[in-house]
Design a protein around this motif. Structure first.
Motif, PDB file in Angstrom:
ATOM      1  N   SER B  17       0.834  -1.205   0.000  1.00 52.00           N
ATOM      2  CA  SER B  17       0.000   0.000   0.000  1.00 52.00           C
ATOM      3  C   SER B  17       0.864   1.249   0.000  1.00 52.00           C
ATOM      4  O   SER B  17       0.609   2.201  -0.738  1.00 52.00           O
ATOM      5  N   ASP B  40      -7.306  -5.204  -2.022  1.00 51.92           N
ATOM      6  CA  ASP B  40      -7.094  -6.017  -0.819  1.00 51.92           C
ATOM      7  C   ASP B  40      -8.354  -5.907   0.035  1.00 51.92           C
ATOM      8  O   ASP B  40      -8.355  -5.278   1.096  1.00 51.92           O
ATOM      9  N   ASP B 134      -3.470  -2.170  -5.956  1.00 52.74           N
ATOM     10  CA  ASP B 134      -2.907  -2.629  -4.677  1.00 52.74           C
ATOM     11  C   ASP B 134      -3.582  -3.962  -4.365  1.00 52.74           C
ATOM     12  O   ASP B 134      -4.768  -4.013  -4.116  1.00 52.74           O
TER      13      ASP B 134
END
Ligand SMILES: Nc1ncnc2c1ncn2[C@@H]1O[C@H](COP(=O)(O)OP(=O)(O)O)[C@@H](O)[C@H]1O
Ligand SMILES: [Mg+2]
Lengths: 333, 251
Positions: B17, B40, B134
């Protein structure tokens, strides 16, 4: 065999020295060769030392015309003088490299002379009757003990040095030096008394009596002085020996130098040297640890077999096969 | 043509991140239009770096995946993070941090092909020059989908045996999916380690270019997960490494 060979040498030397009798001791000669059976006992083994002493004394008596068996008790005593010092190997002394080992060696030599002479005298008094106890003391017993103890004390280390049985460590060098100084003191006394024989005003008997009193005092001083120097030398050389051992430790990769702690607490040059040594060891240890860590840090180990298995588990699913087909189309869209 | 850049790691807490946010910010400051998607879903995190409170926002990635909205509706403009002199634009599609939403994904899952469709729509509608993804750590259907879709794959790892082994699997799987560009970033490297030597080792172990070696840094920890490190400390070694990575990503 070797024992017999050296026995022959010892015997011939004995017959020669039987001519050099000690003043007033009709049967006892100055016998530097007594160091021979002692050294053989130490260098080879106690029985070999015994054989050299026994046979040698027998041959010497034979050549000198005393008869081979007349003084058989002295053959046994000479054997014992070769036998006893040899026993130090059973006290873990293989090479002599420390003051402690040197001290044990010298005491074994003096002790061997004492025991052997006492043994011979005992046999004589009981079986042979050549001597009677108090009257034989100044003419037989004391001279025999003195000459053997002093000669052994001086010459056995010389022979062992020649055969590299004694290592010339710092400790040994120091104790040898101290021993030589002790001996010089003792001999100067002996010489001055011997020279007084030349003085007509002094009676022969008085000189001889003085001589033996001086002999007893000398051997006593030799032994006590020697033992005191053992203690003194050990204290003196201990810091240096510790530092030498410490540097060996470092060389073999052990960096805990707590064995130097007693030296480091000293206030002198040795203490400073020791502290520097300890600090250096710590630095080296740190550096080595960080170096090892660095090598460790840079290691990338991959278990190929496990990796292939895990990859196979993923790529052999239907989902993956479908995805693989579509991936190209995804990216171009 | 827009470029999709996926950031992946074998384990969580590796710095995905953080790296995503920093690279996206640096690109946006150079004048590009940049988007980020937090896929995520099980442990969302990137929104914290942009002060985005997902309790206040109406839509998240979850809503798109469940067909409740267009993906562009879940994209929030976070350009203000870059400061006044930024010329580009920066958008973030966060994941929901509501416990119910996370539980629902864990329980029912979702149609992962929607992800790929979502990326396409974002690029077209916002529109975007770069889209950062991400990802969730490890390999599952959704990360495989992102890997199959992406143009550039950035694999982040820490220098430890578990990451070394896991990365070997990821690299191999990604090769089979024919990812056009694949790079390795080493993060949280202890300062005592010779970074250049480590990079060389990694290159030969994975046969893959290493584009950045970031030291483990206490300042980064202090900042925690709030704030963009390379904007706050532009002269720091980590920031310089980030800019080096950006150079590899731009023409
Ligand atoms: N180079 C670094 N040095 C110190 N801390 C770091 C570094 N990179 C990341 N971190 C910290 O590690 C934690 C996890 O990072 P994050 O980006 O959330 O990982 P991920 O998304 O892979 O789970 C965060 O608290 C972050 O501040
Ligand atoms: Mg994360």
């Amino acid at each position: 065999m070797i024992g017999c060979g050296w026995g022959l040498v010892y015997g011939v030397l004995n017959s020669l020295s039987n001519i050099m009798l000690l003043p007033s001791a009709p049967f006892i000669s100055i016998r530097p060769q007594i160091a021979l059976p002692m050294a053989v006992g130490i260098l080879l083994n106690p029985p070999a030392g015994f054989v050299v002493g026994f046979i040698g004394n027998m041959i010497g008596d034979g050549i000198s015309g005393f008869g081979i068996w007349k003084f058989w008790n002295w053959h046994l005593a000479n054997g014992l003088m070769g036998f006893i010092p040899g026993l130090i190997r059973y006290f873990g002394i293989v090479k002599i490299g420390t003051v402690r080992e040197f001290g044990i060696l010298q005491m074994s030599v003096v002790l061997a002379s004492g025991i052997a002479v006492a043994f011979a005298v005992l046999l004589d008094v009981c079986f042979l009757h050549h001597m009677t106890f108090p009257s034989s003391f100044p003419s037989w017993i004391l001279p025999a003990f003195l000459t053997d103890a002093v000669n052994g004390f001086v010459l056995v280390p010389v022979i062992l040095l020649a055969f590299r049985k004694i290592l010339l460590t710092l400790e040994i060098r120091t104790i040898c030096l101290v021993t030589i100084l002790l001996l010089l003191a003792v001999f100067s006394t002996a010489v001055s008394i011997t020279l007084s024989i030349l003085d007509d005003l002094v009676s022969q008997e008085a000189v001889i009596e003085n001589f033996y009193i001086a002999g007893i005092v000398s051997v006593f001083l030799l032994v006590v002085g020697f033992l005191a120097s053992v203690v003194f030398v050990r204290r003196f050389t201990d810091p240096v020996i510790r530092m030498s051992r410490a540097s060996q430790e470092v060389e073999s990769g052990h960096y805990d130098l707590s064995l130097l702690d007693p030296v480091s607490s000293r206030n002198d040059e040795l203490g400073r040297l020791s502290r520097v040594l300890q600090k250096m060891a710590k630095t080296v240890q740190e550096r080595e640890r960080s170096l090892r860590q660095q090598v460790q840090d840079l290691q990338i180990k991959i278990d190929r077999k496990r990796k292939d298995e895990e990859v196979r588990e993923i790529v052999e699913t239907d989902y993956f096969r479908e995805l693989k087909k579509k991936a190209k189309a995804f990216r171009s869209s | 043509m827009a470029k999709i850049i996926a950031i992946h790691s074998f384990r969580g807490g590796t710095g995905k991140s953080n790296t995503t946010a920093n690279l996206a910010c640096l690109l946006a400051r150079e004048g590009y239009r940049v988007g980020m998607v937090d896929t995520d879903i099980q442990s969302p995190g990137i929104h914290v770096l942009f002060d985005l409170d997902t309790n206040d926002i109406p839509y998240a990635l979850n809503d798109y995946l469940w067909g409740k909205c267009d993906i562009a509706r879940a994209a929030y403009d976070v350009t203000k993070t870059l400061g006044a002199d930024a010329t580009g634009r920066l958008f973030l599609v966060p994941s929901s941090i509501r416990a119910g939403d996370i539980a629902r994904v864990l329980h029912y899952g979702y149609d992962v092909t929607l992800l790929k469709e979502g990326y396409r729509q974002l690029i077209r509608q916002l529109p975007l020059d770069y889209l950062f993804i991400d990802t969730h750590p490890g390999i599952n259907e959704e990360t495989l989908m992102s890997i199959a879709t992406t143009d550039v794959l950035l694999i982040i790892l820490r220098p430890d045996q578990q990451d070394y082994q896991g990365t070997a699997v990821t690299v191999e799987v990604s090769r089979q999916l024919e990812v056009p560009e694949m790079y390795i970033v080493l993060n949280k490297v202890p300062v005592r380690v010779d970074r250049e030597a480590l990079a060389a080792k990694a290159v030969s172990a994975y046969d893959c270019p290493v584009v950045g070696v970031l030291p483990h840094d206490e300042d980064m920890l202090d900042l925690g997960s709030s704030g963009i490190f390379s904007l706050r400390y532009p002269d720091h070694i980590i920031s310089r490494e980030m800019r080096r990575i950006v150079q590899r990503l731009t023409p």
